[in-house]
Motif scaffolding. Structure first.
Motif, PDB file in Angstrom:
ATOM      1  N   UNK A 112       0.838  -1.210   0.000  1.00  0.00           N
ATOM      2  CA  UNK A 112       0.000   0.000   0.000  1.00  0.00           C
ATOM      3  C   UNK A 112       0.868   1.254   0.000  1.00  0.00           C
ATOM      4  N   UNK A 113       1.941   1.205   0.792  1.00  0.00           N
ATOM      5  CA  UNK A 113       2.840   2.363   0.846  1.00  0.00           C
ATOM      6  C   UNK A 113       3.513   2.587  -0.506  1.00  0.00           C
ATOM      7  N   UNK A 114       3.633   1.510  -1.258  1.00  0.00           N
ATOM      8  CA  UNK A 114       4.248   1.602  -2.583  1.00  0.00           C
ATOM      9  C   UNK A 114       3.224   1.997  -3.646  1.00  0.00           C
ATOM     10  N   UNK A 115       1.994   2.260  -3.223  1.00  0.00           N
ATOM     11  CA  UNK A 115       0.967   2.720  -4.163  1.00  0.00           C
ATOM     12  C   UNK A 115       0.243   1.628  -4.911  1.00  0.00           C
ATOM     13  N   UNK A 116       0.376   0.382  -4.452  1.00  0.00           N
ATOM     14  CA  UNK A 116      -0.298  -0.735  -5.124  1.00  0.00           C
ATOM     15  C   UNK A 116      -1.805  -0.672  -4.850  1.00  0.00           C
ATOM     16  N   UNK A 117      -2.590  -0.926  -5.873  1.00  0.00           N
ATOM     17  CA  UNK A 117      -4.042  -0.934  -5.733  1.00  0.00           C
ATOM     18  C   UNK A 117      -4.483  -2.133  -4.877  1.00  0.00           C
ATOM     19  N   UNK A 118      -5.469  -1.909  -4.012  1.00  0.00           N
ATOM     20  CA  UNK A 118      -5.932  -2.945  -3.078  1.00  0.00           C
ATOM     21  C   UNK A 118      -6.358  -4.239  -3.790  1.00  0.00           C
ATOM     22  N   UNK A 119      -6.763  -4.115  -5.046  1.00  0.00           N
ATOM     23  CA  UNK A 119      -7.154  -5.309  -5.812  1.00  0.00           C
ATOM     24  C   UNK A 119      -6.022  -6.337  -5.857  1.00  0.00           C
ATOM     25  N   UNK A 120      -4.780  -5.853  -5.856  1.00  0.00           N
ATOM     26  CA  UNK A 120      -3.620  -6.750  -5.937  1.00  0.00           C
ATOM     27  C   UNK A 120      -3.102  -7.150  -4.550  1.00  0.00           C
ATOM     28  N   UNK A 121      -3.784  -6.654  -3.511  1.00  0.00           N
ATOM     29  CA  UNK A 121      -3.331  -6.959  -2.147  1.00  0.00           C
ATOM     30  C   UNK A 121      -4.321  -7.921  -1.488  1.00  0.00           C
ATOM     31  N   UNK A 122      -5.555  -7.443  -1.307  1.00  0.00           N
ATOM     32  CA  UNK A 122      -6.576  -8.313  -0.708  1.00  0.00           C
ATOM     33  C   UNK A 122      -7.754  -8.521  -1.663  1.00  0.00           C
TER      34      UNK A 122
END
Ligand SMILES: [Zn+2]
Length: 468
Positions: A66-76
Protein backbone atom coordinates in the motif's frame (compact mmCIF):
# COMPACT_ATOMS: atom_id res chain seq x y z
CA UNK A 1 32.63 -5.87 1.11
CA UNK A 2 30.52 -8.80 2.27
CA UNK A 3 28.07 -10.46 -0.08
CA UNK A 4 24.40 -9.79 0.54
CA UNK A 5 22.93 -12.16 3.09
CA UNK A 6 25.84 -14.58 3.06
CA UNK A 7 26.56 -17.12 5.80
CA UNK A 8 27.98 -14.39 8.00
CA UNK A 9 25.04 -12.03 7.56
CA UNK A 10 24.89 -9.63 10.54
CA UNK A 11 28.02 -11.24 12.03
CA UNK A 12 30.64 -8.54 11.84
CA UNK A 13 33.66 -10.16 13.43
CA UNK A 14 35.29 -13.58 13.86
CA UNK A 15 34.06 -14.11 17.42
CA UNK A 16 30.47 -13.37 16.43
CA UNK A 17 30.81 -15.88 13.58
CA UNK A 18 32.10 -18.51 15.99
CA UNK A 19 29.32 -17.84 18.51
CA UNK A 20 26.66 -18.15 15.84
CA UNK A 21 27.98 -21.12 13.90
CA UNK A 22 29.25 -23.17 16.85
CA UNK A 23 26.63 -22.36 19.49
CA UNK A 24 23.45 -20.56 18.41
CA UNK A 25 22.67 -22.10 15.04
CA UNK A 26 22.13 -25.66 16.25
CA UNK A 27 19.61 -24.80 18.96
CA UNK A 28 15.99 -25.83 18.37
CA UNK A 29 13.19 -23.25 18.22
CA UNK A 30 10.51 -22.67 20.84
CA UNK A 31 7.85 -20.42 19.35
CA UNK A 32 5.93 -19.55 22.51
CA UNK A 33 3.66 -16.98 20.90
CA UNK A 34 2.37 -16.87 17.33
CA UNK A 35 -0.80 -16.74 15.27
CA UNK A 36 -0.41 -19.84 13.09
CA UNK A 37 -3.69 -21.48 12.14
CA UNK A 38 -4.04 -24.81 13.97
CA UNK A 39 -6.30 -26.29 11.28
CA UNK A 40 -3.45 -25.95 8.76
CA UNK A 41 -1.20 -27.94 11.09
CA UNK A 42 -3.90 -30.51 11.88
CA UNK A 43 -4.53 -31.11 8.19
CA UNK A 44 -0.84 -30.88 7.33
CA UNK A 45 -1.88 -28.29 4.78
CA UNK A 46 -0.12 -28.04 1.48
CA UNK A 47 0.00 -24.54 0.00
CA UNK A 48 -0.72 -24.35 -3.71
CA UNK A 49 1.67 -21.52 -4.44
CA UNK A 50 3.96 -18.90 -2.98
CA UNK A 51 1.25 -16.25 -2.82
CA UNK A 52 -0.91 -18.39 -0.56
CA UNK A 53 1.80 -19.06 1.97
CA UNK A 54 3.37 -15.62 1.78
CA UNK A 55 0.72 -13.04 1.01
CA UNK A 56 -2.68 -14.34 2.08
CA UNK A 57 -2.42 -13.33 5.73
CA UNK A 58 0.65 -11.12 6.03
CA UNK A 59 -0.45 -7.60 6.75
CA UNK A 60 3.19 -6.46 7.10
CA UNK A 61 3.61 -7.09 3.36
CA UNK A 62 0.20 -5.56 2.64
CA UNK A 63 1.20 -2.33 4.33
CA UNK A 64 4.40 -2.14 2.31
CA UNK A 65 2.49 -2.71 -0.92
CA UNK A 66 0.00 0.00 0.00
CA UNK A 67 2.84 2.36 0.85
CA UNK A 68 4.25 1.60 -2.58
CA UNK A 69 0.97 2.72 -4.16
CA UNK A 70 -0.30 -0.74 -5.12
CA UNK A 71 -4.04 -0.93 -5.73
CA UNK A 72 -5.93 -2.94 -3.08
CA UNK A 73 -7.15 -5.31 -5.81
CA UNK A 74 -3.62 -6.75 -5.94
CA UNK A 75 -3.33 -6.96 -2.15
CA UNK A 76 -6.58 -8.31 -0.71
CA UNK A 77 -8.77 -8.03 -3.80
CA UNK A 78 -9.72 -10.33 -6.65
CA UNK A 79 -6.49 -10.28 -8.65
CA UNK A 80 -5.07 -13.75 -9.36
CA UNK A 81 -2.47 -15.24 -7.06
CA UNK A 82 0.25 -14.60 -9.61
CA UNK A 83 -0.82 -10.99 -10.18
CA UNK A 84 -0.62 -10.46 -6.42
CA UNK A 85 2.81 -12.01 -6.34
CA UNK A 86 3.97 -9.75 -9.19
CA UNK A 87 2.74 -6.72 -7.25
CA UNK A 88 4.69 -7.89 -4.21
CA UNK A 89 7.82 -8.64 -6.27
CA UNK A 90 7.67 -5.13 -7.77
CA UNK A 91 7.43 -3.71 -4.24
CA UNK A 92 10.34 -5.67 -2.74
CA UNK A 93 13.16 -3.49 -4.21
CA UNK A 94 11.51 -0.51 -2.52
CA UNK A 95 11.53 -2.21 0.88
CA UNK A 96 15.29 -1.67 1.34
CA UNK A 97 16.02 -1.05 5.05
CA UNK A 98 12.59 -2.34 6.02
CA UNK A 99 12.89 -5.76 7.76
CA UNK A 100 10.70 -7.20 5.00
CA UNK A 101 13.68 -7.02 2.65
CA UNK A 102 15.68 -9.29 4.92
CA UNK A 103 12.80 -11.57 5.90
CA UNK A 104 11.87 -12.09 2.25
CA UNK A 105 15.31 -13.13 1.10
CA UNK A 106 16.09 -15.17 4.22
CA UNK A 107 12.86 -17.10 3.69
CA UNK A 108 13.68 -17.71 0.02
CA UNK A 109 17.11 -19.00 1.00
CA UNK A 110 16.22 -21.14 4.00
CA UNK A 111 13.05 -22.79 2.74
CA UNK A 112 13.59 -22.87 -1.02
CA UNK A 113 17.34 -22.66 -1.63
CA UNK A 114 16.65 -19.63 -3.78
CA UNK A 115 19.49 -17.10 -3.71
CA UNK A 116 18.14 -14.70 -6.36
CA UNK A 117 17.03 -11.20 -5.43
CA UNK A 118 13.28 -10.83 -5.79
CA UNK A 119 12.09 -8.07 -8.13
CA UNK A 120 9.92 -7.79 -11.23
CA UNK A 121 12.51 -9.45 -13.45
CA UNK A 122 12.89 -12.54 -11.25
CA UNK A 123 9.27 -12.79 -10.11
CA UNK A 124 8.13 -15.43 -12.60
CA UNK A 125 11.16 -17.69 -12.13
CA UNK A 126 11.00 -17.52 -8.32
CA UNK A 127 7.25 -17.99 -8.22
CA UNK A 128 7.40 -21.07 -10.44
CA UNK A 129 10.34 -22.62 -8.61
CA UNK A 130 8.89 -22.10 -5.13
CA UNK A 131 5.39 -23.06 -6.16
CA UNK A 132 6.65 -26.36 -7.61
CA UNK A 133 8.45 -27.09 -4.34
CA UNK A 134 5.44 -26.14 -2.22
CA UNK A 135 3.42 -28.80 -4.00
CA UNK A 136 5.78 -31.58 -2.89
CA UNK A 137 5.30 -33.46 0.44
CA UNK A 138 8.53 -31.97 1.77
CA UNK A 139 6.73 -28.61 1.96
CA UNK A 140 3.64 -29.63 3.89
CA UNK A 141 3.02 -27.47 6.96
CA UNK A 142 4.35 -30.11 9.36
CA UNK A 143 7.48 -30.52 7.28
CA UNK A 144 8.01 -26.75 7.11
CA UNK A 145 8.08 -26.74 10.92
CA UNK A 146 10.40 -29.77 11.02
CA UNK A 147 12.72 -28.09 8.52
CA UNK A 148 13.25 -25.19 10.96
CA UNK A 149 13.93 -27.47 13.96
CA UNK A 150 10.85 -26.21 15.81
CA UNK A 151 10.03 -28.03 19.07
CA UNK A 152 7.03 -26.08 20.37
CA UNK A 153 4.44 -23.80 18.81
CA UNK A 154 1.90 -21.94 20.95
CA UNK A 155 -1.02 -20.76 18.88
CA UNK A 156 -3.36 -17.98 20.02
CA UNK A 157 -6.92 -19.07 20.73
CA UNK A 158 -10.15 -17.60 21.99
CA UNK A 159 -11.74 -19.24 25.06
CA UNK A 160 -14.72 -20.19 22.87
CA UNK A 161 -12.49 -22.11 20.45
CA UNK A 162 -13.32 -25.82 20.38
CA UNK A 163 -9.60 -26.69 20.05
CA UNK A 164 -10.71 -29.51 17.74
CA UNK A 165 -7.61 -29.01 15.60
CA UNK A 166 -5.33 -29.24 18.62
CA UNK A 167 -7.15 -32.44 19.53
CA UNK A 168 -6.56 -33.89 16.09
CA UNK A 169 -2.88 -32.91 16.14
CA UNK A 170 -2.48 -34.62 19.49
CA UNK A 171 -4.38 -37.73 18.37
CA UNK A 172 -2.23 -37.96 15.23
CA UNK A 173 0.91 -37.95 17.37
CA UNK A 174 2.85 -35.02 15.85
CA UNK A 175 6.28 -34.87 17.54
CA UNK A 176 6.28 -31.05 17.64
CA UNK A 177 4.21 -29.74 20.55
CA UNK A 178 1.35 -27.56 19.23
CA UNK A 179 -0.26 -25.98 22.26
CA UNK A 180 -3.18 -23.59 22.61
CA UNK A 181 -2.85 -20.23 24.39
CA UNK A 182 -5.84 -18.76 26.19
CA UNK A 183 -6.50 -15.25 24.86
CA UNK A 184 -9.66 -13.83 26.44
CA UNK A 185 -9.55 -10.31 24.94
CA UNK A 186 -13.15 -10.52 23.76
CA UNK A 187 -14.32 -11.92 27.08
CA UNK A 188 -13.43 -8.68 28.84
CA UNK A 189 -14.23 -6.26 26.06
CA UNK A 190 -17.30 -4.39 27.27
CA UNK A 191 -16.94 -1.40 24.93
CA UNK A 192 -20.07 -2.39 23.05
CA UNK A 193 -23.07 -4.10 24.70
CA UNK A 194 -24.34 -5.86 21.58
CA UNK A 195 -21.01 -7.49 20.69
CA UNK A 196 -20.34 -8.40 24.31
CA UNK A 197 -23.72 -10.07 24.70
CA UNK A 198 -23.27 -11.97 21.43
CA UNK A 199 -19.93 -13.17 22.75
CA UNK A 200 -21.44 -14.30 26.07
CA UNK A 201 -23.85 -16.51 24.14
CA UNK A 202 -20.88 -18.18 22.48
CA UNK A 203 -19.20 -18.71 25.85
CA UNK A 204 -22.40 -20.40 27.07
CA UNK A 205 -22.37 -22.74 24.07
CA UNK A 206 -18.68 -23.57 24.38
CA UNK A 207 -18.82 -24.22 28.14
CA UNK A 208 -22.32 -25.70 28.44
CA UNK A 209 -22.85 -23.32 31.36
CA UNK A 210 -25.78 -20.94 31.40
CA UNK A 211 -24.64 -17.40 32.22
CA UNK A 212 -27.07 -15.62 34.52
CA UNK A 213 -24.67 -13.44 36.53
CA UNK A 214 -21.08 -12.27 36.70
CA UNK A 215 -20.20 -15.26 38.82
CA UNK A 216 -21.67 -17.78 36.37
CA UNK A 217 -19.88 -15.93 33.58
CA UNK A 218 -16.61 -16.55 35.41
CA UNK A 219 -17.60 -20.20 35.91
CA UNK A 220 -18.08 -20.57 32.17
CA UNK A 221 -14.75 -18.92 31.32
CA UNK A 222 -12.97 -20.93 34.02
CA UNK A 223 -14.42 -24.06 32.48
CA UNK A 224 -12.71 -23.09 29.20
CA UNK A 225 -9.46 -22.28 31.02
CA UNK A 226 -9.57 -25.79 32.51
CA UNK A 227 -10.24 -27.24 29.07
CA UNK A 228 -7.25 -25.41 27.58
CA UNK A 229 -5.12 -26.85 30.40
CA UNK A 230 -6.44 -30.34 29.62
CA UNK A 231 -5.36 -29.80 26.03
CA UNK A 232 -1.81 -29.10 27.19
CA UNK A 233 -2.13 -25.31 27.30
CA UNK A 234 0.05 -23.54 29.84
CA UNK A 235 0.19 -19.98 28.55
CA UNK A 236 -2.29 -17.16 28.29
CA UNK A 237 -2.01 -14.03 26.22
CA UNK A 238 -3.66 -10.62 26.26
CA UNK A 239 -3.56 -7.95 23.57
CA UNK A 240 -4.39 -4.68 25.30
CA UNK A 241 -3.79 -0.97 24.89
CA UNK A 242 -2.79 -0.93 28.54
CA UNK A 243 -3.20 -2.91 31.75
CA UNK A 244 -6.40 -2.21 33.68
CA UNK A 245 -5.88 -2.01 37.43
CA UNK A 246 -8.65 0.17 38.84
CA UNK A 247 -10.00 -0.40 42.33
CA UNK A 248 -13.38 -2.10 42.33
CA UNK A 249 -15.76 -3.94 44.61
CA UNK A 250 -17.50 -7.22 43.87
CA UNK A 251 -20.84 -5.39 44.01
CA UNK A 252 -19.73 -2.83 41.42
CA UNK A 253 -18.58 -5.51 39.01
CA UNK A 254 -21.75 -7.56 39.47
CA UNK A 255 -23.84 -4.47 38.78
CA UNK A 256 -21.79 -3.56 35.70
CA UNK A 257 -22.25 -7.07 34.36
CA UNK A 258 -26.02 -7.01 34.90
CA UNK A 259 -26.22 -3.59 33.27
CA UNK A 260 -24.44 -4.59 30.08
CA UNK A 261 -26.38 -7.87 29.93
CA UNK A 262 -29.59 -5.83 29.91
CA UNK A 263 -28.30 -4.11 26.79
CA UNK A 264 -27.17 -0.80 28.32
CA UNK A 265 -23.73 0.60 27.62
CA UNK A 266 -21.36 0.97 30.59
CA UNK A 267 -19.98 4.28 31.75
CA UNK A 268 -16.24 4.77 31.36
CA UNK A 269 -15.78 4.10 35.08
CA UNK A 270 -17.85 0.90 35.03
CA UNK A 271 -16.04 -0.24 31.91
CA UNK A 272 -12.59 0.14 33.49
CA UNK A 273 -13.62 -1.48 36.76
CA UNK A 274 -15.06 -4.45 34.88
CA UNK A 275 -11.93 -4.92 32.78
CA UNK A 276 -9.75 -4.60 35.87
CA UNK A 277 -11.72 -7.32 37.65
CA UNK A 278 -11.58 -9.67 34.67
CA UNK A 279 -7.86 -9.18 34.14
CA UNK A 280 -7.15 -9.84 37.80
CA UNK A 281 -9.29 -12.99 37.76
CA UNK A 282 -7.59 -14.40 34.66
CA UNK A 283 -4.22 -13.77 36.32
CA UNK A 284 -5.30 -15.69 39.44
CA UNK A 285 -6.29 -18.67 37.31
CA UNK A 286 -2.97 -18.55 35.47
CA UNK A 287 -1.11 -18.55 38.76
CA UNK A 288 -3.15 -21.42 40.20
CA UNK A 289 -2.21 -23.57 37.22
CA UNK A 290 1.43 -22.50 37.06
CA UNK A 291 0.89 -20.94 33.64
CA UNK A 292 2.86 -18.16 31.99
CA UNK A 293 0.79 -15.04 31.31
CA UNK A 294 1.72 -12.65 28.50
CA UNK A 295 0.64 -9.06 27.97
CA UNK A 296 1.10 -7.37 24.60
CA UNK A 297 0.63 -3.71 25.37
CA UNK A 298 0.36 -0.52 23.42
CA UNK A 299 -1.14 -1.08 19.96
CA UNK A 300 -3.50 1.56 18.62
CA UNK A 301 -5.66 -0.62 16.42
CA UNK A 302 -8.10 -0.11 13.55
CA UNK A 303 -7.16 3.46 12.77
CA UNK A 304 -8.78 3.43 9.35
CA UNK A 305 -12.54 3.06 9.77
CA UNK A 306 -13.16 2.89 6.02
CA UNK A 307 -10.79 -0.05 5.58
CA UNK A 308 -11.84 -1.71 8.84
CA UNK A 309 -15.36 -1.75 7.42
CA UNK A 310 -14.16 -3.37 4.21
CA UNK A 311 -11.55 -5.86 5.45
CA UNK A 312 -12.07 -6.30 9.20
CA UNK A 313 -9.41 -6.16 11.93
CA UNK A 314 -5.77 -7.33 11.62
CA UNK A 315 -5.48 -6.30 7.99
CA UNK A 316 -2.76 -3.69 8.37
CA UNK A 317 -4.33 -0.51 9.78
CA UNK A 318 -2.77 -0.52 13.23
CA UNK A 319 0.02 1.55 14.70
CA UNK A 320 1.99 2.23 17.86
CA UNK A 321 0.00 4.03 20.56
CA UNK A 322 1.24 6.23 23.38
CA UNK A 323 -0.70 4.80 26.28
CA UNK A 324 0.54 5.30 29.79
CA UNK A 325 1.83 1.93 31.03
CA UNK A 326 3.83 2.04 34.23
CA UNK A 327 1.40 2.86 37.05
CA UNK A 328 -1.26 0.33 36.10
CA UNK A 329 1.30 -2.35 35.34
CA UNK A 330 2.90 -1.84 38.73
CA UNK A 331 -0.44 -1.82 40.56
CA UNK A 332 -1.66 -4.89 38.68
CA UNK A 333 1.40 -7.00 39.48
CA UNK A 334 1.66 -5.67 43.02
CA UNK A 335 -1.94 -6.65 43.77
CA UNK A 336 -1.20 -10.20 42.61
CA UNK A 337 2.17 -10.39 44.33
CA UNK A 338 0.75 -9.22 47.65
CA UNK A 339 -1.41 -12.37 47.87
CA UNK A 340 1.35 -14.49 46.37
CA UNK A 341 -0.67 -15.03 43.20
CA UNK A 342 1.56 -13.50 40.57
CA UNK A 343 2.16 -16.05 37.81
CA UNK A 344 5.25 -16.06 35.61
CA UNK A 345 4.66 -13.03 33.41
CA UNK A 346 5.97 -11.68 30.11
CA UNK A 347 5.28 -8.05 29.21
CA UNK A 348 5.76 -6.67 25.70
CA UNK A 349 5.65 -3.01 24.77
CA UNK A 350 4.86 -1.79 21.27
CA UNK A 351 6.08 1.73 21.93
CA UNK A 352 9.90 1.74 21.98
CA UNK A 353 9.76 4.72 24.33
CA UNK A 354 8.62 2.19 26.96
CA UNK A 355 11.70 -0.06 26.64
CA UNK A 356 13.50 1.15 29.75
CA UNK A 357 10.23 1.35 31.66
CA UNK A 358 9.60 -2.35 30.90
CA UNK A 359 13.21 -3.35 31.59
CA UNK A 360 12.99 -1.87 35.08
CA UNK A 361 9.39 -2.93 35.78
CA UNK A 362 10.29 -6.62 35.45
CA UNK A 363 12.81 -6.34 38.29
CA UNK A 364 10.16 -5.39 40.86
CA UNK A 365 8.56 -8.77 41.44
CA UNK A 366 11.24 -11.45 41.52
CA UNK A 367 10.68 -13.81 44.43
CA UNK A 368 13.31 -16.54 44.12
CA UNK A 369 10.82 -19.06 42.72
CA UNK A 370 12.24 -19.01 39.20
CA UNK A 371 14.93 -17.13 37.30
CA UNK A 372 13.54 -14.17 35.38
CA UNK A 373 10.04 -14.57 36.78
CA UNK A 374 8.81 -11.41 35.07
CA UNK A 375 10.22 -11.13 31.56
CA UNK A 376 10.59 -8.19 29.19
CA UNK A 377 9.34 -9.71 25.94
CA UNK A 378 11.23 -9.55 22.68
CA UNK A 379 10.85 -6.69 20.20
CA UNK A 380 7.35 -7.23 18.87
CA UNK A 381 5.40 -6.33 15.69
CA UNK A 382 6.68 -2.92 14.58
CA UNK A 383 9.76 -3.45 16.77
CA UNK A 384 10.53 -6.89 15.36
CA UNK A 385 13.52 -5.63 13.35
CA UNK A 386 17.23 -5.01 13.73
CA UNK A 387 17.00 -1.70 15.53
CA UNK A 388 13.97 -2.66 17.66
CA UNK A 389 15.47 -5.97 18.77
CA UNK A 390 18.83 -4.38 19.47
CA UNK A 391 17.25 -1.68 21.60
CA UNK A 392 15.19 -4.21 23.56
CA UNK A 393 18.31 -6.34 24.15
CA UNK A 394 20.30 -3.30 25.24
CA UNK A 395 17.63 -2.05 27.65
CA UNK A 396 17.33 -5.53 29.14
CA UNK A 397 21.14 -5.83 29.41
CA UNK A 398 21.49 -2.43 31.04
CA UNK A 399 18.73 -2.82 33.59
CA UNK A 400 18.21 -6.55 34.07
CA UNK A 401 19.77 -9.91 33.20
CA UNK A 402 19.92 -10.58 29.48
CA UNK A 403 21.36 -14.00 30.35
CA UNK A 404 17.98 -15.06 31.80
CA UNK A 405 15.90 -13.86 28.84
CA UNK A 406 13.50 -16.38 27.27
CA UNK A 407 14.33 -15.05 23.83
CA UNK A 408 12.63 -14.78 20.51
CA UNK A 409 9.19 -15.72 19.20
CA UNK A 410 7.71 -15.27 15.73
CA UNK A 411 4.33 -13.69 16.62
CA UNK A 412 3.64 -14.62 13.03
CA UNK A 413 0.80 -15.76 10.81
CA UNK A 414 3.12 -17.41 8.29
CA UNK A 415 4.76 -20.83 8.36
CA UNK A 416 7.69 -19.32 6.47
CA UNK A 417 8.57 -16.88 9.23
CA UNK A 418 10.84 -19.08 11.37
CA UNK A 419 14.09 -17.53 10.05
CA UNK A 420 13.20 -14.64 12.37
CA UNK A 421 14.74 -16.75 15.12
CA UNK A 422 17.91 -17.00 13.05
CA UNK A 423 17.89 -13.25 12.55
CA UNK A 424 17.55 -12.67 16.28
CA UNK A 425 20.35 -15.14 17.03
CA UNK A 426 22.71 -13.47 14.57
CA UNK A 427 22.09 -10.08 16.19
CA UNK A 428 22.63 -11.55 19.62
CA UNK A 429 25.90 -13.27 18.65
CA UNK A 430 27.12 -10.11 16.95
CA UNK A 431 26.47 -8.12 20.10
CA UNK A 432 28.41 -10.50 22.33
CA UNK A 433 31.15 -11.07 19.73
CA UNK A 434 31.75 -7.36 19.33
CA UNK A 435 32.15 -6.84 23.08
CA UNK A 436 34.52 -9.78 23.41
CA UNK A 437 36.64 -8.36 20.60
CA UNK A 438 36.56 -4.92 22.22
CA UNK A 439 37.78 -6.36 25.50
CA UNK A 440 34.50 -5.49 27.22
CA UNK A 441 33.84 -9.16 27.97
CA UNK A 442 36.31 -11.95 28.75
CA UNK A 443 37.22 -14.13 25.81
CA UNK A 444 35.58 -17.17 27.39
CA UNK A 445 33.85 -18.53 24.35
CA UNK A 446 32.47 -21.59 26.13
CA UNK A 447 30.71 -19.52 28.79
CA UNK A 448 29.43 -16.84 26.42
CA UNK A 449 28.38 -19.59 24.02
CA UNK A 450 26.39 -21.24 26.82
CA UNK A 451 24.67 -17.96 27.72
CA UNK A 452 23.73 -17.56 24.06
CA UNK A 453 22.34 -21.09 23.91
CA UNK A 454 20.34 -20.35 27.05
CA UNK A 455 18.77 -17.26 25.47
CA UNK A 456 18.09 -19.12 22.21
CA UNK A 457 16.45 -22.16 23.80
CA UNK A 458 17.34 -23.41 27.30
CA UNK A 459 15.82 -20.51 29.25
CA UNK A 460 12.46 -20.79 27.48
CA UNK A 461 12.50 -24.55 27.88
CA UNK A 462 13.08 -24.17 31.59
CA UNK A 463 10.75 -21.20 32.13
CA UNK A 464 7.71 -22.65 30.38
CA UNK A 465 8.31 -26.01 32.05
CA UNK A 466 8.05 -28.14 28.92
CA UNK A 467 11.27 -29.94 29.91
CA UNK A 468 12.31 -31.32 26.55
ZN1 LIG B 1 0.62 -11.84 18.83
Amino acid sequence: MKNFLDENFLLNNKTAEQLYHDFAKQMPVIDYHCHQLPDQIANDHQFENLTQVWLYGDHYKWRAMRANGVNERFITGDATDFEKFEAWAATVPYTLRNPLYHWTHLELQRYFDVYDILDSTTAKKIYDECTAKLQTPEYSVKNLLRKMNVKVVCTTDDPIDSLEHHQKIKADGFEIKILPAYRPDKAMNVDDAASFNAYVTKVETASGISVTSYSTYLDALKNRHDFFAEMGGSVSDHGLEQIYAEDYTEAEVNAAFDKIRSGSELSQEENLKFKSAMLHTFAIWDHARGWVQQYHLGALRNNNARMLGKLGPDTGWDSIGDFSQSRALSKFMNRLDSTDQLAKTIIYNLNPADNELMATMIGNFNDGSVAGKVQFGSGWWFLDQKDGMTRQLNALSNMGLLSKFVGMLTDSRSFLSYPRHEYFRRLLCNMFGEEIENGEMPNNIEWVGKVIQDICYNNANEYFGWKM
